[in-house]
Design a protein around this motif. Structure first.
Motif, PDB file in Angstrom:
ATOM      1  N   THR A 127       0.818  -1.220   0.000  1.00 32.88           N
ATOM      2  CA  THR A 127       0.000   0.000   0.000  1.00 32.88           C
ATOM      3  C   THR A 127       0.847   1.264   0.000  1.00 32.88           C
ATOM      4  O   THR A 127       0.393   2.309  -0.460  1.00 32.88           O
ATOM      5  N   ASP A 128       2.071   1.185   0.482  1.00 32.83           N
ATOM      6  CA  ASP A 128       2.952   2.353   0.451  1.00 32.83           C
ATOM      7  C   ASP A 128       3.537   2.608  -0.935  1.00 32.83           C
ATOM      8  O   ASP A 128       3.843   3.754  -1.289  1.00 32.83           O
ATOM      9  N   HIS A 129       3.724   1.549  -1.721  1.00 34.24           N
ATOM     10  CA  HIS A 129       4.432   1.677  -2.995  1.00 34.24           C
ATOM     11  C   HIS A 129       3.520   1.556  -4.212  1.00 34.24           C
ATOM     12  O   HIS A 129       4.008   1.546  -5.345  1.00 34.24           O
ATOM     13  N   MET A 130       2.208   1.487  -4.013  1.00 36.50           N
ATOM     14  CA  MET A 130       1.303   1.408  -5.163  1.00 36.50           C
ATOM     15  C   MET A 130       1.350   2.721  -5.944  1.00 36.50           C
ATOM     16  O   MET A 130       1.512   3.806  -5.374  1.00 36.50           O
ATOM     17  N   GLN A 131       1.224   2.608  -7.245  1.00 34.79           N
ATOM     18  CA  GLN A 131       1.241   3.778  -8.126  1.00 34.79           C
ATOM     19  C   GLN A 131       0.193   3.586  -9.216  1.00 34.79           C
ATOM     20  O   GLN A 131       0.480   3.025 -10.269  1.00 34.79           O
ATOM     21  N   PHE A 132      -1.005   4.058  -8.943  1.00 35.20           N
ATOM     22  CA  PHE A 132      -2.093   3.953  -9.907  1.00 35.20           C
ATOM     23  C   PHE A 132      -2.237   5.262 -10.680  1.00 35.20           C
ATOM     24  O   PHE A 132      -2.070   6.350 -10.117  1.00 35.20           O
ATOM     25  N   ASP A 133      -2.555   5.146 -11.964  1.00 36.60           N
ATOM     26  CA  ASP A 133      -2.796   6.347 -12.759  1.00 36.60           C
ATOM     27  C   ASP A 133      -4.079   7.047 -12.312  1.00 36.60           C
ATOM     28  O   ASP A 133      -4.214   8.264 -12.422  1.00 36.60           O
ATOM     29  N   SER A 134      -5.023   6.270 -11.823  1.00 39.99           N
ATOM     30  CA  SER A 134      -6.272   6.813 -11.292  1.00 39.99           C
ATOM     31  C   SER A 134      -6.743   5.874 -10.196  1.00 39.99           C
ATOM     32  O   SER A 134      -6.130   4.843  -9.942  1.00 39.99           O
ATOM     33  N   HIS A 135      -7.833   6.222  -9.558  1.00 44.59           N
ATOM     34  CA  HIS A 135      -8.338   5.380  -8.470  1.00 44.59           C
ATOM     35  C   HIS A 135      -8.590   3.972  -8.990  1.00 44.59           C
ATOM     36  O   HIS A 135      -9.195   3.794 -10.057  1.00 44.59           O
ATOM     37  N   PRO A 136      -8.117   2.940  -8.268  1.00 43.56           N
ATOM     38  CA  PRO A 136      -8.216   1.569  -8.795  1.00 43.56           C
ATOM     39  C   PRO A 136      -9.627   1.010  -8.868  1.00 43.56           C
ATOM     40  O   PRO A 136      -9.851   0.000  -9.533  1.00 43.56           O
ATOM     41  N   PHE A 137     -10.576   1.646  -8.202  1.00 47.68           N
ATOM     42  CA  PHE A 137     -11.952   1.149  -8.212  1.00 47.68           C
ATOM     43  C   PHE A 137     -12.867   2.179  -8.878  1.00 47.68           C
ATOM     44  O   PHE A 137     -12.833   3.362  -8.528  1.00 47.68           O
ATOM     45  N   LYS A 138     -13.663   1.724  -9.806  1.00 51.18           N
ATOM     46  CA  LYS A 138     -14.532   2.612 -10.570  1.00 51.18           C
ATOM     47  C   LYS A 138     -15.953   2.567 -10.047  1.00 51.18           C
ATOM     48  O   LYS A 138     -16.424   1.540  -9.563  1.00 51.18           O
ATOM     49  N   ARG A 139     -16.621   3.701 -10.154  1.00 55.59           N
ATOM     50  CA  ARG A 139     -18.016   3.777  -9.717  1.00 55.59           C
ATOM     51  C   ARG A 139     -18.929   3.141 -10.751  1.00 55.59           C
ATOM     52  O   ARG A 139     -18.716   3.257 -11.953  1.00 55.59           O
ATOM     53  N   ALA A 140     -19.948   2.472 -10.253  1.00 59.13           N
ATOM     54  CA  ALA A 140     -20.981   1.945 -11.139  1.00 59.13           C
ATOM     55  C   ALA A 140     -21.859   3.100 -11.618  1.00 59.13           C
ATOM     56  O   ALA A 140     -21.760   4.238 -11.125  1.00 59.13           O
ATOM     57  N   ALA A 141     -22.716   2.826 -12.579  1.00 55.06           N
ATOM     58  CA  ALA A 141     -23.637   3.855 -13.061  1.00 55.06           C
ATOM     59  C   ALA A 141     -24.516   4.345 -11.913  1.00 55.06           C
ATOM     60  O   ALA A 141     -24.848   3.587 -10.997  1.00 55.06           O
ATOM     61  N   SER A 142     -24.863   5.592 -11.956  1.00 55.38           N
ATOM     62  CA  SER A 142     -25.632   6.192 -10.868  1.00 55.38           C
ATOM     63  C   SER A 142     -26.958   5.473 -10.654  1.00 55.38           C
ATOM     64  O   SER A 142     -27.681   5.149 -11.595  1.00 55.38           O
ATOM     65  N   THR A 143     -27.258   5.215  -9.389  1.00 56.42           N
ATOM     66  CA  THR A 143     -28.532   4.586  -9.027  1.00 56.42           C
ATOM     67  C   THR A 143     -29.617   5.618  -8.756  1.00 56.42           C
ATOM     68  O   THR A 143     -30.789   5.268  -8.620  1.00 56.42           O
ATOM     69  N   GLY A 144     -29.212   6.882  -8.627  1.00 58.99           N
ATOM     70  CA  GLY A 144     -30.160   7.929  -8.273  1.00 58.99           C
ATOM     71  C   GLY A 144     -30.457   7.996  -6.791  1.00 58.99           C
ATOM     72  O   GLY A 144     -31.247   8.831  -6.345  1.00 58.99           O
ATOM     73  N   ARG A 145     -29.810   7.136  -6.019  1.00 60.17           N
ATOM     74  CA  ARG A 145     -30.037   7.129  -4.574  1.00 60.17           C
ATOM     75  C   ARG A 145     -28.991   7.980  -3.861  1.00 60.17           C
ATOM     76  O   ARG A 145     -27.839   8.061  -4.280  1.00 60.17           O
ATOM     77  N   HIS A 146     -29.415   8.578  -2.741  1.00 53.42           N
ATOM     78  CA  HIS A 146     -28.533   9.429  -1.942  1.00 53.42           C
ATOM     79  C   HIS A 146     -28.534   8.882  -0.510  1.00 53.42           C
ATOM     80  O   HIS A 146     -29.583   8.770   0.118  1.00 53.42           O
ATOM     81  N   ILE A 147     -27.359   8.519  -0.026  1.00 48.06           N
ATOM     82  CA  ILE A 147     -27.226   7.892   1.290  1.00 48.06           C
ATOM     83  C   ILE A 147     -26.486   8.834   2.236  1.00 48.06           C
ATOM     84  O   ILE A 147     -25.487   9.446   1.855  1.00 48.06           O
ATOM     85  N   ALA A 148     -26.963   8.929   3.466  1.00 47.04           N
ATOM     86  CA  ALA A 148     -26.278   9.709   4.506  1.00 47.04           C
ATOM     87  C   ALA A 148     -25.458   8.768   5.373  1.00 47.04           C
ATOM     88  O   ALA A 148     -25.924   7.685   5.750  1.00 47.04           O
ATOM     89  N   VAL A 149     -24.238   9.163   5.663  1.00 43.76           N
ATOM     90  CA  VAL A 149     -23.364   8.425   6.569  1.00 43.76           C
ATOM     91  C   VAL A 149     -22.999   9.355   7.715  1.00 43.76           C
ATOM     92  O   VAL A 149     -22.480  10.450   7.486  1.00 43.76           O
ATOM     93  N   VAL A 150     -23.283   8.951   8.922  1.00 47.15           N
ATOM     94  CA  VAL A 150     -22.975   9.770  10.097  1.00 47.15           C
ATOM     95  C   VAL A 150     -21.691   9.236  10.724  1.00 47.15           C
ATOM     96  O   VAL A 150     -21.658   8.125  11.254  1.00 47.15           O
TER      97      VAL A 150
END
Length: 646
Positions: A127-150
């Motif tokens: 985890t210290d030496h990883m070098q990704f061009d972009s975030h390694p995990f991609k978002r799925a298509a929008s579900t239209g849902r909005h979630i609150a996290v406290v």
């Protein structure tokens, strides 16, 4: 927040103040591996299938896979394997007590093999030496849902990241002015250096779709009743923010404060010299927070630090490793002493504490009638955290079913109000950001129809088999299949079927052999044993075997003899044969070409109860530097040589 200690001097005002020493005292406790060290260490791994280290990992990280990827210098692949299971894998590698989790369960963790695989340091290396061009995990298509996290601690952030990956929009409400929770405010400074907690959160947020709002404290300027109408679901990632009380007169006196409050200040300061330091202090408690507090105070320059616990040392929740860190820093540990009275000086600040000596009988703690007094300028209590009930004071929150201090949840982490989910400290007793991440990941996925969690690395229900007890499952390997008797008699050795595993890496340990028997194999030839000290094997243990058109048609075993000790192998062979008497077990051996060596090892192997012994008298490549495998093949008179040995 150290106002309770304002009457005491700062580190700069103490005569022993040295900026360089202070900086060194709070540098990385466990320096990372160099790239070469990481490669060498990763090649020690046996890459077990259904590995016991995975079962012991609270985050379900596929440990053998990421270690193999490191051995192949695939650092990004290793990091992605880790982060897929625990997006906070970097902090997990630094603070998780691997010595009582994955590393304790490592099959190499035996005295004869010196030490387990250094899983925590290897995870940090990736985890210290990883070098990704972009975030390694991609978002799925929008579900239209909005979630609150406290809560933007490990639970809330892990949940938010998983929800964002699934295509939801997420808003995180955080009471403090920084995200990270325990990682940012509650970990000893020497365990997580260089502002790593902040950097890890920044990496997490690169997935997109997560909005952070600070200064939003539930029960003060934020209420559950206002969240539900605005959001499709609410995840409660609340911590236990209030410190437990001693219940003694004078608990609010200057000089007495919760350890977590001091640790929080220590982690946030840019100038260690400005911190209040005591000449003599007492830390009350027996967990890792107590150890962190005592050790850090000693490193700041306190000349006398005493940690006191009401029970015996065997009951301390701090790991042995953590206790050794404290002792190495000069912390004195006193057990069997319970706080009895806070001692104050004439002006009102703390002057020490009186303790009542205790004795434990049949699980009950009782005072002996004796007392001891310890002088101190400050007292830090680390006796546990509790839930701040003001967080759930509004009418909607009051409807949440509780199990004592914790919020009640079902198997899907739903509260009694189904639109609210909760996990970890409010509904579970086991602390640790490594557990938090897994739990929150599961809770985050539980609201998504396609989020059924796969076992780590594709494994199904991994089971850990203790080194010297291999009960196994006796329901495989029947001799008669579809009316056909498959049993065989090979040179007087009976087996349920003719399908055997040859001497190779898969038969190197009891764990693998038991797995083979469970799968129905009729027999095995145990990986070749030899003299002490054990051999050092190559990596990888297989190479490809190519056909005429360079297509892979099989694999070559390029491993030498076992690299595990003779003693451990003999113990495991004895137990496996005892537990699986109907399966064939032949032990392969190879020792130097002299009568003394063979006369020594043969009786030891015979005593295991194995069905047969394979004598490696002429291994084609052998181990000539140790005189092994040279008894027949390379000799001009193989018939005479082998006759003399046998």
């Amino acid at each position: 927040m150290t106002h309770s200690l304002d009457h005491l001097p700062s580190a700069k005002e103490v005569g022993t103040y040295d900026p360089a020493t202070l900086a060194h005292n709070f540098s990385d406790l466990h320096p990372p591996l160099t790239p070469r060290q990481a490669i060498i260490e990763s090649q020690r791994c046996l890459y077990c299938y259904d590995a016991p280290c995975v079962e012991a990992c609270p985050s379900d990280i596929d440990i053998p896979s990421f270690i193999r990827q490191i051995s192949e210098n695939n650092i990004n692949g290793a990091a992605e394997t880790i982060l897929e299971a625990n997006i906070l894998g970097g902090s997990c590698a630094r603070v998780s007590p691997t010595e009582i989790l994955c590393e304790r369960s490592c099959v190499r963790n035996h005295d004869a093999e010196f030490q387990p695989e250094l899983i925590g340091l290897l995870q940090r290396h990736a985890t210290d030496h990883m070098q990704f061009d972009s975030h390694p995990f991609k978002r799925a298509a929008s579900t239209g849902r909005h979630i609150a996290v406290v809560g933007a601690g490990p639970a809330g952030l892990s949940c938010a990241h998983r929800l964002a990956m699934l295509g939801h929009q997420v808003t995180v409400f955080e009471a403090e002015q920084k995200p990270g929770g325990l990682n940012e405010y509650g970990i000893a400074r020497y365990k997580m250096t260089d502002d790593f907690a902040r950097k890890e959160v920044e990496f997490l947020l690169e997935v997109g779709g997560i909005d952070l709002q600070y200064g939003q404290r539930l029960g003060y300027n934020l209420e559950l009743s206002t969240l539900h109408p605005q959001y499709d679901s609410v995840f409660l990632g609340l911590g236990l923010g209030a410190s437990r009380a001693l219940g003694l007169t004078g608990e609010n006196a200057p000089g007495l404060m919760p350890a977590v409050d001091y640790i929080k200040t220590l982690r946030q300061t840019d100038d260690l010299g400005s911190l209040t330091v005591t000449k003599r202090c007492i830390v009350i408690g027996a967990g890792n927070t107590a150890i962190d507090m005592a050790t850090q105070m000693a490193r700041l320059g306190a000349t006398e630090v005493t940690l006191v616990y009401r029970r015996g040392v065997e009951a301390m929740s701090a790991t042995d490793h953590e206790q050794e860190i404290a002792k190495a820093n000069g912390v004195r540990m006193g057990t069997g002493a319970q706080p009895d009275e806070i001692l104050l000086d004439d002006q009102g600040p703390v002057a020490g504490m009186r303790f009542a000596k205790t004795i434990e009988q049949a699980g009950q703690l009782s005072p002996t009638g004796e007392t001891i007094e310890i002088a101190a300028d400050a007292i830090f209590k680390a006796i546990g955290q509790r839930f701040d009930n003001t967080s759930l004071a509004d009418a909607t929150a009051a409807e949440l079913a509780r199990d004592g201090e914790r919020i009640h949840v079902d198997g899907m982490f739903r509260t009694s109000l189904p639109q609210y989910l909760c996990r970890w400290r409010l509904c579970e007793t086991r602390p640790g950001s490594h557990r938090t991440s897994r739990a929150a990941r599961q809770a985050g996925g539980s609201r998504h129809p396609s989020s059924a969690r796969r076992p780590a690395g594709g494994r199904m229900n991994p089971t850990h088999v203790n080194t010297l007890s291999f009960p196994g499952k006796k329901n495989s390997g029947d001799s008669v299949v579809n009316g056909v008797d498959l049993s065989v008699n090979f040179a007087g050795i009976k087996a349920t079927n003719p399908f055997w595993l040859a001497s190779a890496p898969p038969t190197d340990k009891a764990y693998n052999v038991v797995r083979a028997y469970e799968a129905g194999w009729g027999g095995v030839v145990w990986k070749t044993l030899g003299e002490e000290p054990p051999a050092v094997n190559v990596s990888s243990r297989y190479s490809a075997h190519y056909g005429k058109n360079r297509e892979v048609i099989g694999f070559n075993n390029i491993e030498l003899i076992t690299d595990r000790s003779l003693e451990i192998n003999l113990q495991e062979i004895t137990q496996v044969k005892k537990d699986w008497p109907d399966r064939a077990l032949i032990v392969s051996i190879m020792v130097p070409c002299n009568e003394e060596a063979w006369a020594y090892i043969l009786p030891l192997v015979e005593a295991t109860g194995a069905d047969g012994i394979e004598l490696n008298l002429g291994c084609p490549h052998g181990m000539p530097e140790r005189g092994m495998g040279a008894a027949v093949g390379p000799k001009p008179r193989p018939d005479r040589e082998s006759h003399l040995l046998v």
